[in-house]
Write a protein that holds these residues in place. Structure first.
Motif, PDB file in Angstrom:
ATOM      1  N   ALA A 185      15.084  -4.600  99.250  1.00 28.44           N
ATOM      2  CA  ALA A 185      15.515  -4.991  97.903  1.00 28.44           C
ATOM      3  C   ALA A 185      14.336  -5.104  96.951  1.00 28.44           C
ATOM      4  O   ALA A 185      14.455  -4.803  95.762  1.00 28.44           O
ATOM      5  CB  ALA A 185      16.262  -6.324  97.966  1.00 28.44           C
ATOM      6  N   THR A 186      13.179  -5.535  97.462  1.00 26.40           N
ATOM      7  CA  THR A 186      12.011  -5.752  96.600  1.00 26.40           C
ATOM      8  C   THR A 186      10.891  -4.758  96.838  1.00 26.40           C
ATOM      9  O   THR A 186       9.982  -4.637  96.020  1.00 26.40           O
ATOM     10  CB  THR A 186      11.456  -7.167  96.819  1.00 26.40           C
ATOM     11  N   GLY A 187      10.925  -4.068  98.000  1.00 31.41           N
ATOM     12  CA  GLY A 187       9.843  -3.165  98.355  1.00 31.41           C
ATOM     13  C   GLY A 187       8.667  -3.855  99.016  1.00 31.41           C
ATOM     14  O   GLY A 187       7.672  -3.209  99.363  1.00 31.41           O
ATOM     15  N   GLU A 188       8.754  -5.169  99.223  1.00 27.10           N
ATOM     16  CA  GLU A 188       7.654  -5.916  99.827  1.00 27.10           C
ATOM     17  C   GLU A 188       7.459  -5.505 101.291  1.00 27.10           C
ATOM     18  O   GLU A 188       8.424  -5.282 102.022  1.00 27.10           O
ATOM     19  CB  GLU A 188       7.909  -7.409  99.739  1.00 27.10           C
ATOM     20  N   MET A 189       6.199  -5.415 101.707  1.00 30.19           N
ATOM     21  CA  MET A 189       5.852  -5.086 103.088  1.00 30.19           C
ATOM     22  C   MET A 189       5.044  -6.223 103.695  1.00 30.19           C
ATOM     23  O   MET A 189       4.199  -6.816 103.018  1.00 30.19           O
ATOM     24  CB  MET A 189       5.035  -3.802 103.138  1.00 30.19           C
ATOM     25  N   LYS A 190       5.287  -6.521 104.966  1.00 27.81           N
ATOM     26  CA  LYS A 190       4.504  -7.501 105.698  1.00 27.81           C
ATOM     27  C   LYS A 190       4.154  -6.946 107.078  1.00 27.81           C
ATOM     28  O   LYS A 190       4.881  -6.132 107.632  1.00 27.81           O
ATOM     29  CB  LYS A 190       5.279  -8.812 105.866  1.00 27.81           C
ATOM     30  N   TRP A 191       3.020  -7.433 107.617  1.00 28.63           N
ATOM     31  CA  TRP A 191       2.662  -7.093 108.986  1.00 28.63           C
ATOM     32  C   TRP A 191       3.417  -7.992 109.955  1.00 28.63           C
ATOM     33  O   TRP A 191       3.526  -9.200 109.751  1.00 28.63           O
ATOM     34  CB  TRP A 191       1.160  -7.256 109.212  1.00 28.63           C
ATOM     35  N   VAL A 192       3.929  -7.403 111.013  1.00 29.33           N
ATOM     36  CA  VAL A 192       4.570  -8.152 112.087  1.00 29.33           C
ATOM     37  C   VAL A 192       3.624  -8.282 113.274  1.00 29.33           C
ATOM     38  O   VAL A 192       3.507  -9.341 113.886  1.00 29.33           O
ATOM     39  CB  VAL A 192       5.878  -7.464 112.537  1.00 29.33           C
ATOM     40  N   ALA A 193       2.953  -7.195 113.628  1.00 27.71           N
ATOM     41  CA  ALA A 193       2.030  -7.188 114.760  1.00 27.71           C
ATOM     42  C   ALA A 193       0.981  -6.110 114.537  1.00 27.71           C
ATOM     43  O   ALA A 193       1.254  -5.063 113.937  1.00 27.71           O
ATOM     44  CB  ALA A 193       2.784  -6.933 116.065  1.00 27.71           C
ATOM     45  N   LYS A 194      -0.221  -6.363 115.055  1.00 21.52           N
ATOM     46  CA  LYS A 194      -1.322  -5.405 114.978  1.00 21.52           C
ATOM     47  C   LYS A 194      -1.812  -5.099 116.394  1.00 21.52           C
ATOM     48  O   LYS A 194      -1.476  -5.800 117.351  1.00 21.52           O
ATOM     49  CB  LYS A 194      -2.451  -5.972 114.121  1.00 21.52           C
ATOM     50  N   GLY A 195      -2.628  -4.047 116.512  1.00 17.28           N
ATOM     51  CA  GLY A 195      -3.148  -3.683 117.818  1.00 17.28           C
ATOM     52  C   GLY A 195      -2.099  -3.153 118.766  1.00 17.28           C
ATOM     53  O   GLY A 195      -2.169  -3.364 119.980  1.00 17.28           O
ATOM     54  N   VAL A 196      -1.115  -2.427 118.204  1.00 14.66           N
ATOM     55  CA  VAL A 196      -0.007  -1.883 118.988  1.00 14.66           C
ATOM     56  C   VAL A 196      -0.176  -0.360 119.028  1.00 14.66           C
ATOM     57  O   VAL A 196       0.009   0.314 118.018  1.00 14.66           O
ATOM     58  CB  VAL A 196       1.345  -2.262 118.357  1.00 14.66           C
ATOM     59  N   ARG A 197      -0.492   0.184 120.175  1.00 13.60           N
ATOM     60  CA  ARG A 197      -0.792   1.621 120.261  1.00 13.60           C
ATOM     61  C   ARG A 197       0.406   2.477 119.870  1.00 13.60           C
ATOM     62  O   ARG A 197       0.311   3.352 119.028  1.00 13.60           O
ATOM     63  CB  ARG A 197      -1.249   1.990 121.669  1.00 13.60           C
ATOM     64  N   ASN A 198       1.537   2.238 120.512  1.00 14.56           N
ATOM     65  CA  ASN A 198       2.718   3.039 120.181  1.00 14.56           C
ATOM     66  C   ASN A 198       3.961   2.387 120.757  1.00 14.56           C
ATOM     67  O   ASN A 198       4.215   2.483 121.954  1.00 14.56           O
ATOM     68  CB  ASN A 198       2.591   4.467 120.741  1.00 14.56           C
ATOM     69  N   THR A 199       4.723   1.716 119.921  1.00 17.24           N
ATOM     70  CA  THR A 199       5.987   1.161 120.367  1.00 17.24           C
ATOM     71  C   THR A 199       7.128   2.054 119.900  1.00 17.24           C
ATOM     72  O   THR A 199       7.190   2.457 118.746  1.00 17.24           O
ATOM     73  CB  THR A 199       6.204  -0.279 119.871  1.00 17.24           C
ATOM     74  N   VAL A 200       8.017   2.367 120.824  1.00 21.56           N
ATOM     75  CA  VAL A 200       9.197   3.169 120.503  1.00 21.56           C
ATOM     76  C   VAL A 200      10.440   2.410 120.956  1.00 21.56           C
ATOM     77  O   VAL A 200      11.438   2.991 121.369  1.00 21.56           O
ATOM     78  CB  VAL A 200       9.120   4.566 121.145  1.00 21.56           C
ATOM     79  N   GLY A 201      10.353   1.085 120.876  1.00 24.33           N
ATOM     80  CA  GLY A 201      11.505   0.266 121.217  1.00 24.33           C
ATOM     81  C   GLY A 201      11.209  -1.207 121.062  1.00 24.33           C
ATOM     82  O   GLY A 201      10.144  -1.681 121.468  1.00 24.33           O
ATOM     83  N   PHE A 202      12.131  -1.922 120.436  1.00 20.11           N
ATOM     84  CA  PHE A 202      11.997  -3.372 120.320  1.00 20.11           C
ATOM     85  C   PHE A 202      13.369  -4.001 120.140  1.00 20.11           C
ATOM     86  O   PHE A 202      14.348  -3.332 119.817  1.00 20.11           O
ATOM     87  CB  PHE A 202      11.054  -3.766 119.166  1.00 20.11           C
ATOM     88  N   ASP A 203      13.418  -5.316 120.380  1.00 22.34           N
ATOM     89  CA  ASP A 203      14.668  -6.056 120.211  1.00 22.34           C
ATOM     90  C   ASP A 203      14.315  -7.526 120.041  1.00 22.34           C
ATOM     91  O   ASP A 203      13.206  -7.961 120.368  1.00 22.34           O
ATOM     92  CB  ASP A 203      15.581  -5.859 121.419  1.00 22.34           C
ATOM     93  N   TRP A 204      15.278  -8.282 119.531  1.00 16.05           N
ATOM     94  CA  TRP A 204      15.073  -9.707 119.300  1.00 16.05           C
ATOM     95  C   TRP A 204      15.778 -10.511 120.387  1.00 16.05           C
ATOM     96  O   TRP A 204      16.970 -10.287 120.665  1.00 16.05           O
ATOM     97  CB  TRP A 204      15.603 -10.100 117.921  1.00 16.05           C
ATOM     98  N   GLN A 205      15.060 -11.456 120.992  1.00 15.73           N
ATOM     99  CA  GLN A 205      15.676 -12.325 121.992  1.00 15.73           C
ATOM    100  C   GLN A 205      16.768 -13.134 121.287  1.00 15.73           C
ATOM    101  O   GLN A 205      16.521 -13.732 120.245  1.00 15.73           O
ATOM    102  CB  GLN A 205      14.607 -13.234 122.622  1.00 15.73           C
ATOM    103  N   PRO A 206      17.986 -13.114 121.809  1.00 16.09           N
ATOM    104  CA  PRO A 206      19.114 -13.670 121.050  1.00 16.09           C
ATOM    105  C   PRO A 206      19.035 -15.164 120.764  1.00 16.09           C
ATOM    106  O   PRO A 206      19.652 -15.627 119.800  1.00 16.09           O
ATOM    107  CB  PRO A 206      20.322 -13.335 121.935  1.00 16.09           C
ATOM    108  N   ASP A 207      18.315 -15.927 121.563  1.00 17.45           N
ATOM    109  CA  ASP A 207      18.218 -17.366 121.324  1.00 17.45           C
ATOM    110  C   ASP A 207      17.052 -17.714 120.404  1.00 17.45           C
ATOM    111  O   ASP A 207      17.227 -18.385 119.381  1.00 17.45           O
ATOM    112  CB  ASP A 207      18.074 -18.115 122.652  1.00 17.45           C
ATOM    113  N   SER A 208      15.864 -17.248 120.751  1.00 20.21           N
ATOM    114  CA  SER A 208      14.661 -17.595 119.978  1.00 20.21           C
ATOM    115  C   SER A 208      14.494 -16.747 118.732  1.00 20.21           C
ATOM    116  O   SER A 208      13.765 -17.123 117.818  1.00 20.21           O
ATOM    117  CB  SER A 208      13.421 -17.434 120.853  1.00 20.21           C
ATOM    118  N   LYS A 209      15.148 -15.571 118.691  1.00 22.23           N
ATOM    119  CA  LYS A 209      15.003 -14.579 117.618  1.00 22.23           C
ATOM    120  C   LYS A 209      13.593 -13.994 117.567  1.00 22.23           C
ATOM    121  O   LYS A 209      13.210 -13.374 116.566  1.00 22.23           O
ATOM    122  CB  LYS A 209      15.372 -15.170 116.248  1.00 22.23           C
TER     123      LYS A 209
END
Length: 373
Positions: A185-209
């Motif tokens: 909606a705003t175009g804002e970007m944030k870093w989530v994680a650094k030092g990640v060579r190549n991730t091709v999959g992720f998910d959120w733990q349903p309790d902790s998010k």
């Protein structure tokens, strides 16, 4: 001439329709009570999947450059139609669906197809919603998804096997080797994680998010190091080591001099070297036994440069709500005893009835896993 073309078309259709049935599914082993079958065939280079309205499943590809719509028109639990939604895209592996719109990651940009369920068969024209991402195709293909916070999560892989991506004249872009998120909606970007060579999959733990992601370890350090990783994001500004530290404690021979492994976030789970984990998925359906609820499934796509192949299987990590317990095989048999391969699992999608789909970009199919007591 028309007759010959008609015969050829019919022969192709027969070959196409029987493709999935020629796969040696009998070689696959699963825990007692589980069954695997082909849900859709002819989905060339099938990668990430997303569930749309009316049960339409959208599927990305890498080398094929196409986005497919997989449709079960007669509602018998198996797809009977595969439609090309878009083509000639650059590695459109990443697929996400939200509020009736389809989002597709094509290396340097993210596209949006509005009201996709109504127009998927009509060669819809997309809108660019994120542009200006790095154009490097080495690890440039992506897995994308909307998080619990409503932001779109977009990884940018390292443009190499191993290289310095900050302060380097060739790859001087801090967005490399990271996971980003965007407020569309705003175009804002944030870093989530650094030092990640190549991730091709992720998910959120349903309790902790909390975000959990796979990371493919670097090549050419030998058959058995470094390990591939499953990581967890627990705080802002976490750095997961690349290109300095691998597997939490292995110092890179080219870039790790003077680096302390304790300065970097260690993996939650070390996998085998070169098994190439792609999709990770917390199962939240009701169809599997209760013990499988919130388990983390991992698609080990398989090694490409190991002297003896490894991976080529689906794994399951037991999860007690805070950390991973045992890590055990869920499906194996894609890798033959003679080291040849007939399938490579990629990504997961749990259907509303709790059954689970698994894409295979080597066999060009989508499997369906069900359970019967």
């Amino acid at each position: 001439m028309k007759y010959i073309l008609g015969v050829l078309t019919l022969l192709f259709a027969v070959m196409y329709s029987n493709l999935g049935h020629t796969l040696p599914l009998e070689k696959l082993t699963l825990p007692d009570g589980f069954k695997i079958e082909v849900y859709a065939e002819g989905v060339t280079n099938a990668r990430q999947m997303a569930w749309g309205k009316n049960g339409i499943i959208y599927v990305g590809s890498r080398g094929e450059g196409k986005v497919h719509a997989v449709v079960d028109t007669d509602k018998d639990g198996k797809a009977d139609k595969v439609v090309v939604v878009a083509e000639n895209l650059t590695m459109p592996t990443g697929i996400a669906y939200k509020d009736g719109d389809l989002y597709v990651a094509a290396v340097s940009e993210v596209l949006k197809f509005e009201n996709i369920d109504d127009v998927y068969a009509n060669s819809p024209k997309p809108e660019v919603v994120i542009s200006g991402l790095p154009t490097e195709t080495h690890h440039g293909w992506k897995y994308i998804d909307f998080g619990p916070d409503g932001w779109l999560y977009v990884p940018v892989g390292a443009p190499c096997n191993i290289c310095q991506t900050v302060g380097d004249g060739k790859f001087d872009d801090p967005r490399f080797a990271s996971i980003l998120k965007f407020d569309l909606a705003t175009g804002e970007m944030k870093w989530v994680a650094k030092g990640v060579r190549n991730t091709v999959g992720f998910d959120w733990q349903p309790d902790s998010k909390e975000l959990w992601f796979s990371d493919n370890g670097r090549d050419w350090m030998g058959d058995d190091i470094p390990p591939c990783e499953i990581n967890r994001v627990t705080a802002d500004d976490q750095h997961f080591g690349y290109p300095y530290i691998h597997g939490g404690d292995i110092i890179d021979p080219e870039f790790g001099s003077g680096k302390d492994p304790d300065d970097y976030t260690k993996p939650e789970l070390k996998l085998g070297a070169h098994v190439a984990p792609l999709g990770v998925h917390f199962y939240q359906g009701e169809h599997f036994p209760a013990a499988y609820k919130k388990s983390l499934f991992v698609a080990e796509h398989g090694s490409w440069n190991r002297s003896e192949k490894s991976g080529y299987r689906v794994m399951r990590a037991n999860f007690d709500g805070t950390e991973i317990g045992s890590y055990e095989t869920f499906i194996e048999g894609f890798l033959n005893p003679d080291d040849t391969v007939w399938g490579r699992p990629v990504a997961f999608l749990t259907l509303p009835d709790g059954s689970m789909l698994i894409s295979d970009d080597f066999a060009n199919v989508i499997y369906k896993v069900t359970y019967q007591k």
